[in-house]
Write a protein that holds these residues in place. Sequence first.
Motif, PDB file in Angstrom:
ATOM      1  N   GLY A 149     -18.309 -27.630 -44.788  1.00  0.00           N
ATOM      2  CA  GLY A 149     -17.787 -28.957 -45.038  1.00  0.00           C
ATOM      3  C   GLY A 149     -16.646 -28.910 -46.040  1.00  0.00           C
ATOM      4  N   GLN A 150     -16.166 -30.063 -46.410  1.00  0.00           N
ATOM      5  CA  GLN A 150     -15.079 -30.184 -47.377  1.00  0.00           C
ATOM      6  C   GLN A 150     -15.413 -31.326 -48.317  1.00  0.00           C
ATOM      7  OE1 GLN A 150     -12.985 -27.216 -46.786  1.00  0.00           O
ATOM      8  NE2 GLN A 150     -11.461 -28.625 -47.478  1.00  0.00           N
ATOM      9  N   SER A 151     -15.018 -31.166 -49.570  1.00  0.00           N
ATOM     10  CA  SER A 151     -15.214 -32.279 -50.496  1.00  0.00           C
ATOM     11  C   SER A 151     -14.333 -33.428 -50.043  1.00  0.00           C
ATOM     12  CB  SER A 151     -14.867 -31.854 -51.920  1.00  0.00           C
ATOM     13  OG  SER A 151     -13.504 -31.505 -52.012  1.00  0.00           O
ATOM     14  N   GLY A 152     -14.780 -34.614 -50.248  1.00  0.00           N
ATOM     15  CA  GLY A 152     -14.016 -35.775 -49.838  1.00  0.00           C
ATOM     16  C   GLY A 152     -14.508 -36.395 -48.548  1.00  0.00           C
ATOM     17  N   GLY A 153     -15.550 -35.826 -47.937  1.00  0.00           N
ATOM     18  CA  GLY A 153     -16.131 -36.532 -46.817  1.00  0.00           C
ATOM     19  C   GLY A 153     -16.560 -35.731 -45.608  1.00  0.00           C
ATOM     20  N   MET A 154     -16.061 -34.508 -45.425  1.00  0.00           N
ATOM     21  CA  MET A 154     -16.489 -33.765 -44.238  1.00  0.00           C
ATOM     22  C   MET A 154     -17.850 -33.130 -44.492  1.00  0.00           C
ATOM     23  SD  MET A 154     -14.680 -30.848 -42.000  1.00  0.00           S
ATOM     24  CE  MET A 154     -15.686 -29.875 -40.885  1.00  0.00           C
ATOM     25  N   PRO A 155     -18.843 -33.562 -43.739  1.00  0.00           N
ATOM     26  CA  PRO A 155     -20.177 -32.978 -43.915  1.00  0.00           C
ATOM     27  C   PRO A 155     -20.242 -31.568 -43.350  1.00  0.00           C
ATOM     28  CG  PRO A 155     -20.212 -34.636 -42.185  1.00  0.00           C
ATOM     29  CD  PRO A 155     -18.832 -34.627 -42.749  1.00  0.00           C
ATOM     30  N   LYS A 156     -21.150 -30.782 -43.866  1.00  0.00           N
ATOM     31  CA  LYS A 156     -21.288 -29.411 -43.373  1.00  0.00           C
ATOM     32  C   LYS A 156     -22.107 -29.380 -42.091  1.00  0.00           C
ATOM     33  CE  LYS A 156     -25.281 -28.279 -46.215  1.00  0.00           C
ATOM     34  NZ  LYS A 156     -25.839 -27.379 -47.187  1.00  0.00           N
ATOM     35  N   GLY A 157     -21.821 -28.365 -41.285  1.00  0.00           N
ATOM     36  CA  GLY A 157     -22.648 -28.102 -40.123  1.00  0.00           C
ATOM     37  C   GLY A 157     -22.578 -29.095 -38.988  1.00  0.00           C
ATOM     38  N   ILE A 158     -21.481 -29.830 -38.846  1.00  0.00           N
ATOM     39  CA  ILE A 158     -21.347 -30.769 -37.729  1.00  0.00           C
ATOM     40  C   ILE A 158     -21.465 -30.022 -36.407  1.00  0.00           C
ATOM     41  CG2 ILE A 158     -19.663 -32.225 -36.506  1.00  0.00           C
ATOM     42  CD1 ILE A 158     -20.890 -33.662 -38.807  1.00  0.00           C
ATOM     43  N   ILE A 159     -20.900 -28.816 -36.357  1.00  0.00           N
ATOM     44  CA  ILE A 159     -20.993 -27.945 -35.187  1.00  0.00           C
ATOM     45  C   ILE A 159     -21.564 -26.629 -35.685  1.00  0.00           C
ATOM     46  CG2 ILE A 159     -19.755 -26.952 -33.237  1.00  0.00           C
ATOM     47  CD1 ILE A 159     -17.398 -28.765 -34.016  1.00  0.00           C
ATOM     48  N   LYS A 160     -22.411 -26.000 -34.893  1.00  0.00           N
ATOM     49  CA  LYS A 160     -23.057 -24.756 -35.327  1.00  0.00           C
ATOM     50  C   LYS A 160     -22.921 -23.670 -34.268  1.00  0.00           C
ATOM     51  CE  LYS A 160     -26.387 -27.346 -38.022  1.00  0.00           C
ATOM     52  NZ  LYS A 160     -27.713 -27.868 -38.097  1.00  0.00           N
ATOM     53  N   GLY A 161     -23.135 -22.435 -34.712  1.00  0.00           N
ATOM     54  CA  GLY A 161     -23.237 -21.299 -33.814  1.00  0.00           C
ATOM     55  C   GLY A 161     -21.992 -21.039 -32.998  1.00  0.00           C
ATOM     56  N   LYS A 162     -22.215 -20.724 -31.718  1.00  0.00           N
ATOM     57  CA  LYS A 162     -21.115 -20.374 -30.822  1.00  0.00           C
ATOM     58  C   LYS A 162     -20.162 -21.538 -30.616  1.00  0.00           C
ATOM     59  CE  LYS A 162     -23.354 -16.627 -28.428  1.00  0.00           C
ATOM     60  NZ  LYS A 162     -23.704 -15.998 -27.171  1.00  0.00           N
ATOM     61  N   GLU A 163     -20.678 -22.750 -30.634  1.00  0.00           N
ATOM     62  CA  GLU A 163     -19.802 -23.907 -30.488  1.00  0.00           C
ATOM     63  C   GLU A 163     -18.829 -23.997 -31.656  1.00  0.00           C
ATOM     64  OE1 GLU A 163     -22.217 -27.381 -29.813  1.00  0.00           O
ATOM     65  OE2 GLU A 163     -22.353 -26.937 -27.674  1.00  0.00           O
ATOM     66  N   ALA A 164     -19.285 -23.743 -32.871  1.00  0.00           N
ATOM     67  CA  ALA A 164     -18.400 -23.757 -34.041  1.00  0.00           C
ATOM     68  C   ALA A 164     -17.335 -22.680 -33.913  1.00  0.00           C
ATOM     69  CB  ALA A 164     -19.214 -23.568 -35.322  1.00  0.00           C
ATOM     70  N   SER A 165     -17.729 -21.518 -33.457  1.00  0.00           N
ATOM     71  CA  SER A 165     -16.782 -20.422 -33.267  1.00  0.00           C
ATOM     72  C   SER A 165     -15.742 -20.766 -32.212  1.00  0.00           C
ATOM     73  CB  SER A 165     -17.547 -19.156 -32.879  1.00  0.00           C
ATOM     74  OG  SER A 165     -16.663 -18.076 -32.749  1.00  0.00           O
ATOM     75  N   MET A 166     -16.170 -21.385 -31.123  1.00  0.00           N
ATOM     76  CA  MET A 166     -15.243 -21.784 -30.063  1.00  0.00           C
ATOM     77  C   MET A 166     -14.235 -22.806 -30.570  1.00  0.00           C
ATOM     78  SD  MET A 166     -17.889 -21.929 -26.766  1.00  0.00           S
ATOM     79  CE  MET A 166     -17.407 -23.562 -26.385  1.00  0.00           C
ATOM     80  N   VAL A 167     -14.707 -23.800 -31.303  1.00  0.00           N
ATOM     81  CA  VAL A 167     -13.816 -24.833 -31.826  1.00  0.00           C
ATOM     82  C   VAL A 167     -12.869 -24.232 -32.857  1.00  0.00           C
ATOM     83  CG1 VAL A 167     -13.714 -26.979 -33.154  1.00  0.00           C
ATOM     84  CG2 VAL A 167     -15.365 -26.748 -31.303  1.00  0.00           C
ATOM     85  N   ALA A 168     -13.357 -23.344 -33.710  1.00  0.00           N
ATOM     86  CA  ALA A 168     -12.503 -22.699 -34.721  1.00  0.00           C
ATOM     87  C   ALA A 168     -11.405 -21.906 -34.040  1.00  0.00           C
ATOM     88  CB  ALA A 168     -13.340 -21.822 -35.625  1.00  0.00           C
ATOM     89  N   GLU A 169     -11.749 -21.170 -33.000  1.00  0.00           N
ATOM     90  CA  GLU A 169     -10.733 -20.393 -32.282  1.00  0.00           C
ATOM     91  C   GLU A 169      -9.701 -21.301 -31.629  1.00  0.00           C
ATOM     92  OE1 GLU A 169     -10.414 -16.997 -28.800  1.00  0.00           O
ATOM     93  OE2 GLU A 169     -12.362 -17.475 -29.637  1.00  0.00           O
ATOM     94  N   TRP A 170     -10.161 -22.384 -31.035  1.00  0.00           N
ATOM     95  CA  TRP A 170      -9.265 -23.351 -30.394  1.00  0.00           C
ATOM     96  C   TRP A 170      -8.340 -23.984 -31.421  1.00  0.00           C
ATOM     97  CZ3 TRP A 170      -9.505 -28.913 -30.559  1.00  0.00           C
ATOM     98  CH2 TRP A 170      -8.703 -29.547 -29.594  1.00  0.00           C
ATOM     99  N   LEU A 171      -8.895 -24.397 -32.560  1.00  0.00           N
ATOM    100  CA  LEU A 171      -8.059 -25.008 -33.605  1.00  0.00           C
ATOM    101  C   LEU A 171      -7.082 -24.002 -34.202  1.00  0.00           C
ATOM    102  CD1 LEU A 171     -10.670 -27.274 -35.432  1.00  0.00           C
ATOM    103  CD2 LEU A 171      -8.689 -28.031 -34.084  1.00  0.00           C
ATOM    104  N   ALA A 172      -7.500 -22.760 -34.359  1.00  0.00           N
ATOM    105  CA  ALA A 172      -6.615 -21.734 -34.910  1.00  0.00           C
ATOM    106  C   ALA A 172      -5.385 -21.515 -34.029  1.00  0.00           C
ATOM    107  CB  ALA A 172      -7.369 -20.422 -35.100  1.00  0.00           C
ATOM    108  N   GLY A 173      -5.490 -21.836 -32.759  1.00  0.00           N
ATOM    109  CA  GLY A 173      -4.358 -21.709 -31.858  1.00  0.00           C
ATOM    110  C   GLY A 173      -3.352 -22.850 -31.976  1.00  0.00           C
ATOM    111  N   HIS A 174      -3.669 -23.871 -32.747  1.00  0.00           N
ATOM    112  CA  HIS A 174      -2.761 -25.004 -32.939  1.00  0.00           C
ATOM    113  C   HIS A 174      -1.854 -24.696 -34.122  1.00  0.00           C
ATOM    114  CE1 HIS A 174      -5.712 -26.911 -30.352  1.00  0.00           C
ATOM    115  NE2 HIS A 174      -4.783 -27.787 -30.073  1.00  0.00           N
ATOM    116  N   LYS A 175      -0.636 -24.273 -33.801  1.00  0.00           N
ATOM    117  CA  LYS A 175       0.313 -23.848 -34.848  1.00  0.00           C
ATOM    118  C   LYS A 175       1.577 -24.649 -34.822  1.00  0.00           C
ATOM    119  CE  LYS A 175      -1.754 -19.402 -34.866  1.00  0.00           C
ATOM    120  NZ  LYS A 175      -1.766 -18.153 -35.423  1.00  0.00           N
TER     121      LYS A 175
END
Length: 114
Positions: free
Chosen positions: A88-114
């Motif tokens: 999570g992040q201070s200021g409002g983002m709660p931790k663990g909204i997405i977990k496991g392989k789904e979190a990894s998939m979303v992280a990889e997808w977001l990392a491609g946004h440059k």
Amino acid sequence: MKMKWLALILGTSLALAACGGNDDAADKEPASENNETTTAGAGDAAKIYENKCSSCHAVNLEGGVGPNLTKVGSKLSKEDIEKVIASGQSGGMPKGIIKGKEASMVAEWLAGHK
């Protein structure tokens, strides 16, 4: 008085919904390494993002309650994004909204946004 209670209940419901909900079945890891099926479908990071993150970051990644993510990959690596999702992040983002392989998939997808 009834209007105040109604506003309080409605406001609380909307605030909880904005966090993407907590569908426990969607957060569980697949039963085995060979089973790539998730509730959103294998490789469907954009759909997971839409279901869990867009209420704060917008469907088009431009932000709203949460920050703009359109170019997040130019600032953060996949691993950094996974840490933010997990912790999570201070200021409002709660931790663990997405977990496991789904979190990894979303992280990889977001990392491609440059």
